[in-house]
Design a protein around this motif. Structure first.
Motif, PDB file in Angstrom:
ATOM      1  N   ALA A 173       0.898  -1.166  -0.002  1.00 36.27           N
ATOM      2  CA  ALA A 173       0.086   0.213  -0.008  1.00 36.27           C
ATOM      3  C   ALA A 173       0.863   1.143   0.099  1.00 36.27           C
ATOM      4  CB  ALA A 173      -1.009   0.014   1.045  1.00 36.27           C
ATOM      5  N   LEU A 174       1.904   1.345   0.743  1.00 35.10           N
ATOM      6  CA  LEU A 174       2.796   2.318   0.756  1.00 35.10           C
ATOM      7  C   LEU A 174       3.420   2.664  -0.573  1.00 35.10           C
ATOM      8  CD1 LEU A 174       4.513   2.044   4.223  1.00 35.10           C
ATOM      9  CD2 LEU A 174       2.778   3.761   3.596  1.00 35.10           C
ATOM     10  N   LEU A 175       4.123   1.516  -1.309  1.00 33.16           N
ATOM     11  CA  LEU A 175       4.318   1.598  -2.686  1.00 33.16           C
ATOM     12  C   LEU A 175       3.529   2.020  -3.610  1.00 33.16           C
ATOM     13  CD1 LEU A 175       6.714  -1.550  -2.585  1.00 33.16           C
ATOM     14  CD2 LEU A 175       7.634   0.700  -2.551  1.00 33.16           C
ATOM     15  N   ALA A 176       2.272   1.681  -3.438  1.00 32.59           N
ATOM     16  CA  ALA A 176       1.066   2.166  -4.354  1.00 32.59           C
ATOM     17  C   ALA A 176       1.055   3.558  -4.095  1.00 32.59           C
ATOM     18  CB  ALA A 176      -0.167   1.297  -3.996  1.00 32.59           C
ATOM     19  N   LYS A 177       1.184   4.068  -2.952  1.00 32.36           N
ATOM     20  CA  LYS A 177       1.046   5.246  -2.636  1.00 32.36           C
ATOM     21  C   LYS A 177       2.193   6.271  -3.448  1.00 32.36           C
ATOM     22  CE  LYS A 177       0.680   8.932   1.232  1.00 32.36           C
ATOM     23  NZ  LYS A 177       0.526   9.081   2.401  1.00 32.36           N
ATOM     24  N   GLN A 178       3.405   5.778  -3.439  1.00 35.70           N
ATOM     25  CA  GLN A 178       4.606   6.373  -4.312  1.00 35.70           C
ATOM     26  C   GLN A 178       4.235   6.280  -5.672  1.00 35.70           C
ATOM     27  OE1 GLN A 178       6.771   8.252  -2.923  1.00 35.70           O
ATOM     28  NE2 GLN A 178       6.478   7.538  -0.843  1.00 35.70           N
ATOM     29  N   CYS A 179       3.533   5.120  -6.198  1.00 42.24           N
ATOM     30  CA  CYS A 179       3.264   5.290  -7.494  1.00 42.24           C
ATOM     31  C   CYS A 179       2.092   6.192  -7.957  1.00 42.24           C
ATOM     32  CB  CYS A 179       2.856   3.940  -7.918  1.00 42.24           C
ATOM     33  SG  CYS A 179       4.101   2.627  -7.912  1.00 42.24           S
ATOM     34  N   TRP A 180       1.266   6.312  -7.050  1.00 40.24           N
ATOM     35  CA  TRP A 180       0.385   7.355  -7.259  1.00 40.24           C
ATOM     36  C   TRP A 180       0.846   8.723  -7.363  1.00 40.24           C
ATOM     37  CZ3 TRP A 180      -4.595   6.937  -8.956  1.00 40.24           C
ATOM     38  CH2 TRP A 180      -5.489   8.010  -8.667  1.00 40.24           C
ATOM     39  N   ARG A 181       1.852   9.203  -6.297  1.00 41.52           N
ATOM     40  CA  ARG A 181       2.265  10.226  -6.614  1.00 41.52           C
ATOM     41  C   ARG A 181       2.971  10.488  -8.065  1.00 41.52           C
ATOM     42  NH1 ARG A 181       5.038  10.364  -0.705  1.00 41.52           N
ATOM     43  NH2 ARG A 181       3.269  11.063   0.644  1.00 41.52           N
ATOM     44  N   ILE A 182       3.689   9.542  -8.457  1.00 41.11           N
ATOM     45  CA  ILE A 182       4.241   9.468  -9.846  1.00 41.11           C
ATOM     46  C   ILE A 182       3.231   9.963 -10.921  1.00 41.11           C
ATOM     47  CG2 ILE A 182       5.226   8.245 -11.659  1.00 41.11           C
ATOM     48  CD1 ILE A 182       6.810   6.654  -9.516  1.00 41.11           C
ATOM     49  N   LEU A 183       1.934   9.221 -10.696  1.00 37.46           N
ATOM     50  CA  LEU A 183       1.075   9.541 -11.634  1.00 37.46           C
ATOM     51  C   LEU A 183       0.402  10.895 -11.355  1.00 37.46           C
ATOM     52  CD1 LEU A 183      -1.143   6.181 -11.550  1.00 37.46           C
ATOM     53  CD2 LEU A 183       0.481   7.004 -13.241  1.00 37.46           C
ATOM     54  N   LYS A 184       0.366  11.532 -10.383  1.00 38.35           N
ATOM     55  CA  LYS A 184      -0.435  12.645 -10.141  1.00 38.35           C
ATOM     56  C   LYS A 184       0.645  14.052 -10.252  1.00 38.35           C
ATOM     57  CE  LYS A 184      -4.528  11.571  -9.653  1.00 38.35           C
ATOM     58  NZ  LYS A 184      -5.585  12.185 -10.772  1.00 38.35           N
ATOM     59  N   ASN A 185       1.876  13.579 -10.173  1.00 34.99           N
ATOM     60  CA  ASN A 185       2.978  14.804 -10.167  1.00 34.99           C
ATOM     61  C   ASN A 185       4.117  14.575 -11.351  1.00 34.99           C
ATOM     62  OD1 ASN A 185       1.735  16.222  -7.952  1.00 34.99           O
ATOM     63  ND2 ASN A 185       2.621  14.778  -6.633  1.00 34.99           N
ATOM     64  N   PRO A 186       3.671  14.408 -12.446  1.00 34.05           N
ATOM     65  CA  PRO A 186       4.456  14.140 -13.329  1.00 34.05           C
ATOM     66  C   PRO A 186       5.717  15.101 -13.850  1.00 34.05           C
ATOM     67  CG  PRO A 186       2.555  14.827 -14.528  1.00 34.05           C
ATOM     68  CD  PRO A 186       2.443  14.836 -12.961  1.00 34.05           C
ATOM     69  N   ASN A 187       5.713  16.291 -13.077  1.00 36.18           N
ATOM     70  CA  ASN A 187       6.652  17.221 -13.340  1.00 36.18           C
ATOM     71  C   ASN A 187       7.482  17.336 -12.166  1.00 36.18           C
ATOM     72  OD1 ASN A 187       5.684  17.927 -15.878  1.00 36.18           O
ATOM     73  ND2 ASN A 187       4.075  19.357 -15.078  1.00 36.18           N
ATOM     74  N   ASN A 195      10.059   6.532 -23.115  1.00 37.71           N
ATOM     75  CA  ASN A 195       9.173   6.677 -24.526  1.00 37.71           C
ATOM     76  C   ASN A 195       7.815   5.972 -24.038  1.00 37.71           C
ATOM     77  OD1 ASN A 195      11.182   7.674 -25.763  1.00 37.71           O
ATOM     78  ND2 ASN A 195      11.907   5.565 -26.245  1.00 37.71           N
ATOM     79  N   SER A 196       7.318   5.959 -22.857  1.00 36.52           N
ATOM     80  CA  SER A 196       6.080   5.328 -22.419  1.00 36.52           C
ATOM     81  C   SER A 196       5.536   5.862 -21.282  1.00 36.52           C
ATOM     82  CB  SER A 196       6.265   3.755 -22.232  1.00 36.52           C
ATOM     83  OG  SER A 196       7.002   3.588 -21.255  1.00 36.52           O
ATOM     84  N   SER A 197       4.457   5.491 -20.897  1.00 38.67           N
ATOM     85  CA  SER A 197       3.951   6.025 -19.563  1.00 38.67           C
ATOM     86  C   SER A 197       4.325   5.177 -18.470  1.00 38.67           C
ATOM     87  CB  SER A 197       2.105   6.195 -19.919  1.00 38.67           C
ATOM     88  OG  SER A 197       1.647   4.784 -19.695  1.00 38.67           O
ATOM     89  N   PHE A 198       3.936   5.624 -17.203  1.00 37.20           N
ATOM     90  CA  PHE A 198       4.312   4.924 -16.135  1.00 37.20           C
ATOM     91  C   PHE A 198       3.706   3.684 -16.005  1.00 37.20           C
ATOM     92  CE2 PHE A 198       3.697   3.735 -11.585  1.00 37.20           C
ATOM     93  CZ  PHE A 198       5.018   3.573 -11.273  1.00 37.20           C
ATOM     94  N   LEU A 199       2.362   3.603 -16.334  1.00 33.82           N
ATOM     95  CA  LEU A 199       1.493   2.379 -16.354  1.00 33.82           C
ATOM     96  C   LEU A 199       1.953   1.285 -17.222  1.00 33.82           C
ATOM     97  CD1 LEU A 199      -1.785   4.141 -15.642  1.00 33.82           C
ATOM     98  CD2 LEU A 199      -0.476   3.041 -14.015  1.00 33.82           C
ATOM     99  N   SER A 200       2.700   1.659 -18.532  1.00 34.11           N
ATOM    100  CA  SER A 200       2.821   0.920 -19.359  1.00 34.11           C
ATOM    101  C   SER A 200       4.475   0.375 -19.607  1.00 34.11           C
ATOM    102  CB  SER A 200       2.592   1.091 -20.634  1.00 34.11           C
ATOM    103  OG  SER A 200       3.028   2.294 -21.067  1.00 34.11           O
ATOM    104  N   ALA A 201       5.054   0.905 -18.409  1.00 33.28           N
ATOM    105  CA  ALA A 201       6.779   0.882 -18.363  1.00 33.28           C
ATOM    106  C   ALA A 201       7.015  -0.657 -18.111  1.00 33.28           C
ATOM    107  CB  ALA A 201       7.301   1.570 -17.306  1.00 33.28           C
ATOM    108  N   LYS A 202       8.297  -0.968 -18.498  1.00 29.38           N
ATOM    109  CA  LYS A 202       8.671  -2.306 -18.291  1.00 29.38           C
ATOM    110  C   LYS A 202       9.901  -2.248 -17.410  1.00 29.38           C
ATOM    111  CE  LYS A 202       6.512  -4.132 -21.837  1.00 29.38           C
ATOM    112  NZ  LYS A 202       5.111  -4.186 -21.768  1.00 29.38           N
ATOM    113  N   ASN A 203      10.199  -3.608 -16.862  1.00 32.28           N
ATOM    114  CA  ASN A 203      11.370  -3.629 -16.005  1.00 32.28           C
ATOM    115  C   ASN A 203      12.682  -3.039 -16.388  1.00 32.28           C
ATOM    116  OD1 ASN A 203      10.360  -4.085 -13.352  1.00 32.28           O
ATOM    117  ND2 ASN A 203      10.945  -6.230 -13.274  1.00 32.28           N
ATOM    118  N   GLY A 204      12.861  -3.415 -17.595  1.00 29.77           N
ATOM    119  CA  GLY A 204      14.375  -2.814 -18.247  1.00 29.77           C
ATOM    120  C   GLY A 204      15.363  -3.983 -18.155  1.00 29.77           C
TER     121      GLY A 204
END
Length: 130
Positions: free
Chosen positions: A60-74, A88-97
């Motif tokens: 849940a805490l990690l999901a909160k950080q991800c929510w911050r990524i989605l809401k504060n892209p700048n 070259n993609s959005s955070f929701l479609s990013a791969k591990n690399g």
């Protein structure tokens, strides 16, 4: 816990220590277990005591950080992550690399938690592009 996905062995050790404290465990003997640990972790409204299951709490805490990524892209830290892991993609479609860090793998686990439990809310429909 809000930055890294902790190992399962650590969750088990923390939950074990909490249970031993609650049940009054000593080196020589242990007291009666009046209820199962999963039942104690249920919400008070469901008859439990409301202890946190650390695996779920960590996600849940990690999901909160991800929510911050989605809401504060700048934000600067999001721009750094974007440049390194998903240029070259959005955070929701990013791969591990190829060589992801432990922090990035942890954020991917939080992102999976969001994508498994999130849903669209239409509201007035002005933001929906048809």
């Amino acid at each position: 816990m809000s930055i890294f996905l902790l190992p399962k062995t650590l969750y088990k050790a923390i939950n074990s220590d909490l249970a031993n404290f609650w049940w009054g465990y000593t080196d020589t003997k242990s007291k009666i277990h009046w209820n199962a640990w999963p039942k104690l972790c249920e919400a008070k409204s469901k008859g439990g005591i409301g202890f946190r299951e650390f695996n779920t709490f960590n996600k849940a805490l990690l999901a909160k950080q991800c929510w911050r990524i989605l809401k504060n892209p700048n934000a600067l830290w999001v721009k750094v992550l974007k440049g390194r892991y998903f240029p070259n993609s959005s955070f929701l479609s990013a791969k591990n690399g190829r060589r992801p860090s432990w922090g990035w793998n942890s954020l991917i686990a939080g992102r999976d938690t969001i994508s498994n439990h999130a849903f669209w809310q239409i509201n007035n429909g002005r933001l929906i592009d048809v």
